[in-house]
Enzyme design. Structure first.
Site, PDB file in Angstrom:
ATOM      1  N   HIS A   4       0.899  -1.295  -0.084  1.00 27.10           N
ATOM      2  CA  HIS A   4      -0.069   0.093   0.035  1.00 27.10           C
ATOM      3  C   HIS A   4       0.719   1.585   0.356  1.00 27.10           C
ATOM      4  O   HIS A   4       2.431   1.761   0.591  1.00 27.10           O
ATOM      5  CB  HIS A   4      -1.081   0.120   1.114  1.00 27.10           C
ATOM      6  CG  HIS A   4      -2.056  -1.202   1.272  1.00 27.10           C
ATOM      7  ND1 HIS A   4      -1.739  -2.728   2.206  1.00 27.10           N
ATOM      8  CD2 HIS A   4      -3.227  -1.198   0.929  1.00 27.10           C
ATOM      9  CE1 HIS A   4      -2.705  -3.108   1.970  1.00 27.10           C
ATOM     10  NE2 HIS A   4      -3.839  -2.116   1.604  1.00 27.10           N
ATOM     11  N   LYS A  64      -1.284  -8.297  -4.483  1.00 28.00           N
ATOM     12  CA  LYS A  64      -2.352  -7.138  -4.180  1.00 28.00           C
ATOM     13  C   LYS A  64      -1.450  -5.297  -4.128  1.00 28.00           C
ATOM     14  O   LYS A  64      -0.340  -5.701  -3.647  1.00 28.00           O
ATOM     15  CB  LYS A  64      -3.098  -6.807  -3.228  1.00 28.00           C
ATOM     16  CG  LYS A  64      -3.182  -5.840  -2.543  1.00 28.00           C
ATOM     17  CD  LYS A  64      -4.727  -5.599  -1.309  1.00 28.00           C
ATOM     18  CE  LYS A  64      -5.476  -4.702  -1.539  1.00 28.00           C
ATOM     19  NZ  LYS A  64      -6.293  -4.148  -0.033  1.00 28.00           N
ATOM     20  N   ASP A  76     -25.748  21.623 -24.650  1.00 24.92           N
ATOM     21  CA  ASP A  76     -26.107  23.182 -23.428  1.00 24.92           C
ATOM     22  C   ASP A  76     -27.227  24.222 -23.827  1.00 24.92           C
ATOM     23  O   ASP A  76     -27.894  24.275 -23.302  1.00 24.92           O
ATOM     24  CB  ASP A  76     -24.681  23.876 -22.462  1.00 24.92           C
ATOM     25  CG  ASP A  76     -23.914  23.143 -21.397  1.00 24.92           C
ATOM     26  OD1 ASP A  76     -24.857  22.121 -20.944  1.00 24.92           O
ATOM     27  OD2 ASP A  76     -22.923  23.209 -21.603  1.00 24.92           O
ATOM     28  N   LYS A 104     -15.533  23.875 -20.401  1.00 29.77           N
ATOM     29  CA  LYS A 104     -16.076  23.923 -21.328  1.00 29.77           C
ATOM     30  C   LYS A 104     -15.631  24.857 -22.719  1.00 29.77           C
ATOM     31  O   LYS A 104     -15.813  24.649 -23.372  1.00 29.77           O
ATOM     32  CB  LYS A 104     -17.421  24.604 -20.860  1.00 29.77           C
ATOM     33  CG  LYS A 104     -17.584  23.167 -20.342  1.00 29.77           C
ATOM     34  CD  LYS A 104     -19.738  23.936 -20.069  1.00 29.77           C
ATOM     35  CE  LYS A 104     -20.160  22.902 -19.196  1.00 29.77           C
ATOM     36  NZ  LYS A 104     -22.326  23.072 -19.137  1.00 29.77           N
TER      37      LYS A 104
END
Length: 527
Positions: free
Chosen positions: A136, A163, A347, A310
């Site tokens: 980890h 893992k 939009d 955007k």
């Protein structure tokens, strides 16, 4: 090359959904195993260090008693690897050995002490029990080379399953883990490879596309064992993880924030209803250019683009729809078969048609002309959404006024569309005529800042219609106060329902959208 740019390998089998459990008593944890099974989980991780006053010979028989509804992973994580256990290694090793002897299907041991643990076992591990050796990193995601080196180190211990769990500082980190999953799948190395935190969320779902052995989930919200962890129900029902495989198309919403988006629920429901093999995900990203460069595989077929990207998105596309070019902002990106990106703006159609429909429903209007024609239409904002709404209103013949916190930006947009600019202070007393329309195209009032409003209640009485592009919450403070003044209101969900239909057809290559389902889902779902 980013992992996402390589084709996903053929999967051996489906990725398991494992509920990670942290109950405070053995009986409560055993009950949670049954609850996880009822939700459809394939396995459960028992984090026994969470049990108050944990006594192995008392608690493990309760947890591992047969018949058991699910196979289990027994984890007894030390503090130095993010767990609860503080003490010497050997007592912890004895707990894991006892779990093996009592029939646990898996036990998890950390790479740092894996060799020591295997020496302790001295061949006593039951054949039926699989050993997960884990690593980890709670700070960041190492390079691909470093991750592959970790895979080699873990394999060298004799692990049955590798893992590796890392942390995302940006969403692009996830692509490195995908590369490792692809590598291990090709080498037939069973691996659990996940990236924690909200920016790593997509790894919890797309590991199923890249051949991950299992993914972890919480039993319910608030019971996450790692940051950014989804719930079992969301993985199975919302993201349809059972159907995700190598050929699954990936679509999503890019922005910050994105976790509130209703599109996550709605688009996935719509995909499932028509049998489209795709998944719609939240892409939390601050750097759109880097994101699009990293996730450049043909299988990443389209994106809904939201704040604050955007306008930046215009520069990222190889082709722009003429209307999007005029507006200078896009909310939809589609990857064409040649790999080029095409940008569109839905939009303006969503917002303007929602406002028009609300006016038509409340008063008789000539059906041959727009009810916005010659009306005074005030837009708050000057970003991508505001440009779209202002452009749409102008196209319908409205007289457009732009108000914005930064006046220079209001002036710039007003010049662009041939309108008038106001400061926000001027807007408070602006009342040249009755019957005006107000459209908020900023994020003011959006969750979690629900007490915000762009305009005082006293100033709202000058309008006959108030529209708010914010849709979480459904009723913003602006809309609530407008309604209290007796004004017709139009919420952002009305706009969303219309634009999602158009985006669905873009993302699926022209499949007809299930419009009733989309509208019902948008109006009823809270996520």
């Amino acid at each position: 090359m980013a992992a996402a740019a390589a084709p996903a390998p053929a999967a051996r089998r489906g990725t398991l959904v494992c509920a990670s459990l942290m109950a405070r008593s053995s009986r409560e944890m055993a009950a949670e195993v049954a609850a996880a099974a009822a939700l459809g989980a394939d396995a459960a991780e028992l984090q026994v260090g969470c049990i108050n006053g944990f006594q192995p010979r008392r608690d493990l028989p309760v947890l591992l008693a047969q018949p058991r509804p699910l196979p289990v992973i027994v984890t007894y994580r030390p503090k130095w690897e993010g767990g609860q256990y503080e003490g010497e290694d050997e007592p912890r090793f004895e707990v894991l050995l006892l779990a093996m002897e009592l029939g646990a299907e898996y036990v998890d041991i950390e790479l740092k002490v894996a060799d020591k643990f295997l020496n302790f076992l001295s061949g006593r591990k039951p054949e039926a029990c699989k050993l997960i050796v884990s690593f980890h990193n709670y700070e960041y995601t190492p390079s691909v080379d470093e991750l592959l080196s970790l895979v080699d180190q873990i394999q060298a211990t004799g692990a049955d399953i590798v893992k590796i769990a890392t942390s995302a500082t940006e969403i692009d980190d996830v692509s490195r883990m995908f590369q490792v999953l692809v590598h291990c799948q090709a080498k037939q190395v069973p691996i659990i490879g996940l990236v924690m935190k909200e920016r790593g969320f997509i790894s919890q779902v797309l590991c199923a596309k890249y051949g991950g052995y299992l993914t972890f989930a919480s039993l319910e919200k608030g019971k996450e064992s790692a940051p950014g962890q989804p719930t079992v129900a969301d993985l199975i029902n919302k993201y349809n993880i059972r159907q995700i495989g190598p050929d699954t198309k990936v679509i999503g919403i890019i922005g910050n924030p994105v976790s509130h988006s209703k599109s996550l629920t709605v688009q996935n429901q719509a995909f499932r209803s028509v049998g489209f093999n795709g998944v719609f995900l939240p892409f939390l990203s601050d750097d759109l250019v880097k994101f699009l460069k990293t996730f450049s595989s043909p299988e990443y077929v389209g994106f809904s683009c939201t704040m604050p990207h955007k306008e930046t998105a215009v520069r990222c596309c190889d082709y722009l729809d003429p209307i999007a070019r005029d507006i200078g902002a896009i909310n939809t990106i589609v990857r064409r078969p040649d790999g080029k990106l095409a940008g569109y703006n839905t939009d303006y159609t969503g917002a303007i048609s929602a406002i028009e429909d609300a006016i038509r429903a409340s008063q008789p209007i000539d059906p041959t002309t727009s009810p916005l024609a010659r009306r005074l239409f005030v837009v708050i904002g000057a970003g991508g959404a505001a440009k779209a709404v202002a452009y749409g209103a102008k196209e319908k013949g409205a007289r457009v006024v732009i108000a914005n916190r930064t006046f220079a930006r209001a002036q710039e947009l007003a010049r662009l569309i041939g309108g008038t600019a106001l400061t926000m202070a001027e807007l408070e007393s602006y009342h040249p005529e009755d019957g005006m329309i107000l459209a908020n195209a900023t994020s003011v009032g959006m969750y979690p800042n629900v007490n915000g409003t762009p305009l005082s209640k006293e100033a709202l009485g000058n309008y006959s219609i108030v529209f708010d592009a914010v849709f979480v919450p459904k009723e913003t403070r602006l809309l609530r106060e407008a309604a209290e003044c007796g004004i017709k209101v139009v919420n952002g969900l009305e706009m969303l329902a219309r634009l999602v239909v158009v985006q669905f057809e873009f993302f699926t290559g022209g499949m007809p959208a299930p419009q009733r389902l989309i509208r019902d889902a948008i109006m009823t779902n809270t996520q």
